[in-house]
Enzyme design. Structure first.
Site, PDB file in Angstrom:
ATOM      1  N   LYS A  96      -1.160  -7.015  -9.512  1.00  0.00           N
ATOM      2  CA  LYS A  96      -2.161  -6.841  -8.164  1.00  0.00           C
ATOM      3  C   LYS A  96      -1.736  -5.978  -7.301  1.00  0.00           C
ATOM      4  O   LYS A  96      -0.791  -6.085  -6.510  1.00  0.00           O
ATOM      5  CB  LYS A  96      -2.004  -8.254  -7.755  1.00  0.00           C
ATOM      6  CG  LYS A  96      -3.209  -8.853  -6.988  1.00  0.00           C
ATOM      7  CD  LYS A  96      -3.883  -8.075  -5.817  1.00  0.00           C
ATOM      8  CE  LYS A  96      -2.982  -8.437  -4.386  1.00  0.00           C
ATOM      9  NZ  LYS A  96      -3.483  -7.330  -3.214  1.00  0.00           N
ATOM     10  N   GLU A 146      -4.856  -3.531  -1.896  1.00  0.00           N
ATOM     11  CA  GLU A 146      -6.558  -3.387  -1.533  1.00  0.00           C
ATOM     12  C   GLU A 146      -6.596  -1.919  -1.116  1.00  0.00           C
ATOM     13  O   GLU A 146      -7.826  -1.599  -1.129  1.00  0.00           O
ATOM     14  CB  GLU A 146      -7.363  -4.314  -0.810  1.00  0.00           C
ATOM     15  CG  GLU A 146      -7.036  -5.760  -0.959  1.00  0.00           C
ATOM     16  CD  GLU A 146      -5.720  -6.256  -0.272  1.00  0.00           C
ATOM     17  OE1 GLU A 146      -4.935  -5.647  -0.361  1.00  0.00           O
ATOM     18  OE2 GLU A 146      -5.923  -7.282   0.613  1.00  0.00           O
ATOM     19  N   GLU A 202       9.244  -4.141  12.963  1.00  0.00           N
ATOM     20  CA  GLU A 202       8.998  -3.092  12.014  1.00  0.00           C
ATOM     21  C   GLU A 202       7.623  -2.388  12.545  1.00  0.00           C
ATOM     22  O   GLU A 202       6.744  -3.300  12.652  1.00  0.00           O
ATOM     23  CB  GLU A 202       8.767  -3.688  10.739  1.00  0.00           C
ATOM     24  CG  GLU A 202       8.529  -2.476   9.693  1.00  0.00           C
ATOM     25  CD  GLU A 202       8.246  -2.964   8.429  1.00  0.00           C
ATOM     26  OE1 GLU A 202       7.844  -4.263   8.130  1.00  0.00           O
ATOM     27  OE2 GLU A 202       8.963  -2.453   7.404  1.00  0.00           O
ATOM     28  N   CYS A 232       9.549   1.907   3.691  1.00  0.00           N
ATOM     29  CA  CYS A 232      10.376   0.936   3.828  1.00  0.00           C
ATOM     30  C   CYS A 232      11.794   1.535   4.098  1.00  0.00           C
ATOM     31  O   CYS A 232      12.744   0.646   4.713  1.00  0.00           O
ATOM     32  CB  CYS A 232      10.302  -0.044   2.966  1.00  0.00           C
ATOM     33  SG  CYS A 232      11.206   0.441   1.338  1.00  0.00           S
ATOM     34  N   PHE A 274       0.882  -1.033   0.018  1.00  0.00           N
ATOM     35  CA  PHE A 274       0.001  -0.155  -0.035  1.00  0.00           C
ATOM     36  C   PHE A 274       0.970   1.263  -0.153  1.00  0.00           C
ATOM     37  O   PHE A 274       0.232   2.357  -0.541  1.00  0.00           O
ATOM     38  CB  PHE A 274      -0.950   0.143   1.270  1.00  0.00           C
ATOM     39  CG  PHE A 274      -0.253   0.329   2.322  1.00  0.00           C
ATOM     40  CD1 PHE A 274      -0.120   2.056   2.761  1.00  0.00           C
ATOM     41  CD2 PHE A 274       0.234  -0.504   3.414  1.00  0.00           C
ATOM     42  CE1 PHE A 274       0.267   2.222   3.957  1.00  0.00           C
ATOM     43  CE2 PHE A 274       0.797  -0.061   4.628  1.00  0.00           C
ATOM     44  CZ  PHE A 274       0.945   1.231   5.044  1.00  0.00           C
ATOM     45  N   SER A 320       5.237  -6.943   3.535  1.00  0.00           N
ATOM     46  CA  SER A 320       5.631  -7.337   4.757  1.00  0.00           C
ATOM     47  C   SER A 320       6.700  -8.582   4.751  1.00  0.00           C
ATOM     48  O   SER A 320       6.266  -9.449   3.810  1.00  0.00           O
ATOM     49  CB  SER A 320       4.733  -7.395   5.842  1.00  0.00           C
ATOM     50  OG  SER A 320       3.700  -8.430   5.210  1.00  0.00           O
TER      51      SER A 320
HETATM   52  P1  NAD Z   1       1.486  -6.641   3.101  1.00  0.00           P
HETATM   53  O1  NAD Z   1       2.431  -7.651   3.152  1.00  0.00           O
HETATM   54  O2  NAD Z   1       0.414  -6.504   4.057  1.00  0.00           O
HETATM   55  O3  NAD Z   1       0.671  -6.653   1.560  1.00  0.00           O
HETATM   56  C1  NAD Z   1       1.580  -6.550   0.305  1.00  0.00           C
HETATM   57  C2  NAD Z   1       0.832  -7.298  -0.744  1.00  0.00           C
HETATM   58  O4  NAD Z   1       0.486  -8.491  -0.153  1.00  0.00           O
HETATM   59  C3  NAD Z   1      -0.698  -6.694  -0.846  1.00  0.00           C
HETATM   60  O5  NAD Z   1      -0.701  -6.724  -2.352  1.00  0.00           O
HETATM   61  C4  NAD Z   1      -1.534  -7.774  -0.325  1.00  0.00           C
HETATM   62  O6  NAD Z   1      -2.963  -7.678  -0.746  1.00  0.00           O
HETATM   63  C5  NAD Z   1      -0.826  -8.729  -0.274  1.00  0.00           C
HETATM   64  N1  NAD Z   1      -1.212  -9.867   0.916  1.00  0.00           N
HETATM   65  C6  NAD Z   1      -1.380  -9.502   2.174  1.00  0.00           C
HETATM   66  N2  NAD Z   1      -1.758 -10.504   3.133  1.00  0.00           N
HETATM   67  C7  NAD Z   1      -1.683 -11.428   2.031  1.00  0.00           C
HETATM   68  C8  NAD Z   1      -1.592 -13.119   2.313  1.00  0.00           C
HETATM   69  N3  NAD Z   1      -1.767 -13.463   3.574  1.00  0.00           N
HETATM   70  N4  NAD Z   1      -1.365 -13.855   1.149  1.00  0.00           N
HETATM   71  C9  NAD Z   1      -1.135 -13.365   0.287  1.00  0.00           C
HETATM   72  N5  NAD Z   1      -1.114 -11.955  -0.211  1.00  0.00           N
HETATM   73  C10 NAD Z   1      -1.297 -11.098   0.774  1.00  0.00           C
HETATM   74  O7  NAD Z   1       2.101  -5.209   3.100  1.00  0.00           O
HETATM   75  P2  NAD Z   1       1.742  -3.800   3.129  1.00  0.00           P
HETATM   76  O8  NAD Z   1       0.818  -3.540   4.612  1.00  0.00           O
HETATM   77  O9  NAD Z   1       0.841  -3.423   2.066  1.00  0.00           O
HETATM   78  O10 NAD Z   1       2.962  -2.725   2.998  1.00  0.00           O
HETATM   79  C11 NAD Z   1       3.933  -2.594   4.112  1.00  0.00           C
HETATM   80  C12 NAD Z   1       4.867  -3.387   3.936  1.00  0.00           C
HETATM   81  O11 NAD Z   1       5.713  -3.368   2.865  1.00  0.00           O
HETATM   82  C13 NAD Z   1       6.071  -3.057   5.065  1.00  0.00           C
HETATM   83  O12 NAD Z   1       6.483  -4.125   5.970  1.00  0.00           O
HETATM   84  C14 NAD Z   1       6.993  -2.585   4.312  1.00  0.00           C
HETATM   85  O13 NAD Z   1       8.563  -2.506   5.025  1.00  0.00           O
HETATM   86  C15 NAD Z   1       7.143  -3.300   3.057  1.00  0.00           C
HETATM   87  N6  NAD Z   1       7.757  -2.614   1.794  1.00  0.00           N
HETATM   88  C16 NAD Z   1       8.915  -3.030   1.604  1.00  0.00           C
HETATM   89  C17 NAD Z   1       9.633  -2.706   0.398  1.00  0.00           C
HETATM   90  C18 NAD Z   1      10.914  -2.933   0.143  1.00  0.00           C
HETATM   91  O14 NAD Z   1      11.316  -2.516  -0.846  1.00  0.00           O
HETATM   92  N7  NAD Z   1      11.756  -4.001   0.917  1.00  0.00           N
HETATM   93  C19 NAD Z   1       9.103  -1.323  -0.064  1.00  0.00           C
HETATM   94  C20 NAD Z   1       7.917  -1.126   0.295  1.00  0.00           C
HETATM   95  C21 NAD Z   1       6.978  -1.497   1.439  1.00  0.00           C
END
Ligand code: NAD
Length: 503
Positions: free
Chosen positions: A179, A182, A387, A287, A155, A232
């Site tokens: 994808k 949401e 985090e 991040c 997000f 994450s």
């Molecule tokens: P998230 O892991 O909750 O979601 C990321 C994606 O995974 C979304 O598209 C979501 O729909 C999907 N998803 C969520 N739960 C899922 C599941 N159980 N099974 C399959 N898919 C699932 O992350 P977020 O809250 O949207 O974003 C924040 C996180 O992203 C933080 O941990 C941040 O550090 C990380 N991030 C990392 C970087 C990097 O470059 N390392 C960059 C940006 C964000």
């Protein structure tokens, strides 16, 4: 979730058009600054997953075989349109994510850098040629696209993170199913529409809206050859393992807990400015935010004083009015971040500036949390080790450079870090010994430019390929090596069943 028929619906983009399922599952999309539910998002079912993948599969041969010159022309047009209309996209981001609109424009600008890189793609997928490796024999390698590639994004950067991947993937001749998160799904559809305007053939870029069901559908679909994931750490690990099990190439970028080390010789005004910018910019939902300041004594007290002075003037409000900091993305995320402040307090830390309970007059339902400063956080506290992903800056006091370095290297993540010092030797030792993928030297948010690659170490990246740069082109292409001999009567070798040797 019951459907609210009065709200606009955010749809999929499949085969060059918006596709909105009639009676399927929906999820709410909010304006974080008001707390109001503003849109309904369609969540993909099995049929829509199949349709998106089929659309990308059908478009692949034509796109792969289109001349490089024509592909390049389309990417140039996309670049020009995005550059001309980036503020429109920034406003969409702010309305769903909550970040201040100048920050949203900054995110689009950083994404544009990757489109700039992609415009020069022919140079980056040239392959190689070796003449006469054996008498009359040449060897050459060519880089070909993978086919349909899946991108799953978080997000916090609804435009920039997808832009880390799809310009490179498309330039290299692949077709894409994206994808998005949401929580802020509209940016992806807006960019899909822009691609169409730029002349991209239908089906080359598809957006599949959804949750875990859509993600699992992409992980399992045989036609999807690779997965690029950002999110994450627990989900990144799941994606990495599941995609690999299904025979896919995968890069999965995970979470972070970045530390910024401050040596006693550093310019503390510069450090305080940068700690504020990095810790509270985008409400800490980056991040690459620095969430922990490691102060090498005796600087901690003076540095804290300077940070506190600056925090007093920070304006928090609706991102559309361009304050310093906006709300958090959802009420649940705001509560989770506030929960970490509770944990720190229970574990004995000093909450010097407390953002819990903060609201904005006239917008009390917004997902607010004020900037928070924590001192003396125990290293055993979850609020230190995990985090938080919010506007929470923690100070840790250490006695030496080595103690600070050991602390950074003992963490589970290795995304970004920074050192603030005027000592070149110390900075050089830091960059050499620190176990982190991206390092800033007097730079707080060291996101590499597009022609270098982005990615962390340890639990911040599963797989070996980073995003964009040379890594990106390697990830989205597969190499073929061709050994070729054009016979003439003089070089005909006759029958020989031995393993071929070069002569
Ligand atoms: P998230 O892991 O909750 O979601 C990321 C994606 O995974 C979304 O598209 C979501 O729909 C999907 N998803 C969520 N739960 C899922 C599941 N159980 N099974 C399959 N898919 C699932 O992350 P977020 O809250 O949207 O974003 C924040 C996180 O992203 C933080 O941990 C941040 O550090 C990380 N991030 C990392 C970087 C990097 O470059 N390392 C960059 C940006 C964000």
């Amino acid at each position: 979730m019951t459907e609210n028929t009065e709200l606009p619906v955010v749809s999929h983009w499949i085969g060059g058009a918006e596709v909105s399922s009639s009676g399927g599952r929906r999820a709410p999309v909010f304006n974080p600054a008001t707390g109001a539910r503003t849109k309904d998002l369609v969540l993909a079912d099995a049929g829509e997953i199949d349709a998106a993948v089929a659309s990308a599969s059908e478009a692949f041969p034509g796109w792969r075989d289109l001349s490089m010159a024509k592909r390049q022309g389309i990417i140039f047009r996309f670049r020009e349109l995005l550059n001309a209309r980036k503020f429109e996209l920034a406003e969409i981001i702010t309305s769903e994510h909550g970040k201040v609109v100048s920050d949203a424009a900054g995110e689009v600008q950083r994404g544009l850098e990757v489109v700039d890189l992609a415009c020069g793609f022919p140079h980056l997928i040239k392959g190689g040629f070796s003449e006469n490796v054996s008498t009359g024999v040449d060897v050459y390698s060519i880089k070909q696209p993978l086919g349909v590639v899946g991108i799953i994004s978080p997000f916090n950067f609804p435009a920039m993170v997808p832009l880390w991947f799809f310009p490179v993937a498309i330039a290299a001749g692949n077709t894409v199913v994206l994808k998005p998160s949401e929580k802020d799904p509209s940016a992806a559809v807006w960019m899909a529409r822009l691609w169409k305007e730029a002349g991209l053939p239908d089906g080359v870029f598809n957006v599949l809206q959804g949750d875990k069901q859509a993600v699992d559908g992409l992980l399992e679909a045989a036609e999807v050859r690779s997965i690029s994931f950002v999110g994450s750490t627990p989900i990144a690990q799941y994606i990495y393992e599941t995609a690999a099990k299904h025979g896919k190439r995968v890069q999965a970028l995970g979470g972070a807990n970045n530390h910024m080390m401050v040596l006693p010789d550093a310019d503390l005004d510069l450090v305080a400015d940068n700690a504020i910018n990095s810790g509270f910019g985008s409400a800490g939902e980056r991040c690459m935010a620095q969430s922990v300041v490691i102060a090498v004594e005796p600087v901690a007290d003076l540095l804290i004083e300077k940070i506190r002075e600056r925090m007093v003037n920070l304006k928090v409000g609706d991102g559309r009015e361009n304050p310093d900091m906006g709300p958090l993305v959802t009420a649940a995320h705001r509560d989770r971040v506030a929960g970490y402040i509770d944990v720190a307090e229970q574990d004995g830390a000093d909450i010097l500036v407390d953002g819990r309970g903060f609201t904005v007059d006239g917008a009390e339902e917004g997902f607010w949390l004020g900037p928070t400063l924590i001192d003396n956080i125990p290293l055993t506290s979850r609020a230190y080790a995990e985090e938080i992903f919010g506007p929470v800056l923690s100070i840790v006091r250490v006695e030496s450079f080595q103690e600070g370095m050991d602390l950074i290297n003992s963490g589970q993540f290795g995304n970004g870090t920074a050192i603030f010092t005027n000592d070149g030797g110390a900075a050089r030792r830091f960059q050499n010994e620190v176990e982190v993928g991206m390092i800033g030297i007097n730079v707080p948010i060291p996101v590499p430019v597009a022609y270098h690659s982005f990615g962390g170490w340890k639990q911040s990246l599963f797989g070996s390929a980073k995003a964009y740069g040379v890594h990106g082109f390697d990830f989205f292409t597969q190499e073929k090596a061709i050994t070729s001999r054009w016979l003439d009567p003089a070089t005909h070798g006759g029958i020989n069943l031995g393993f071929p040797e070069n002569d």
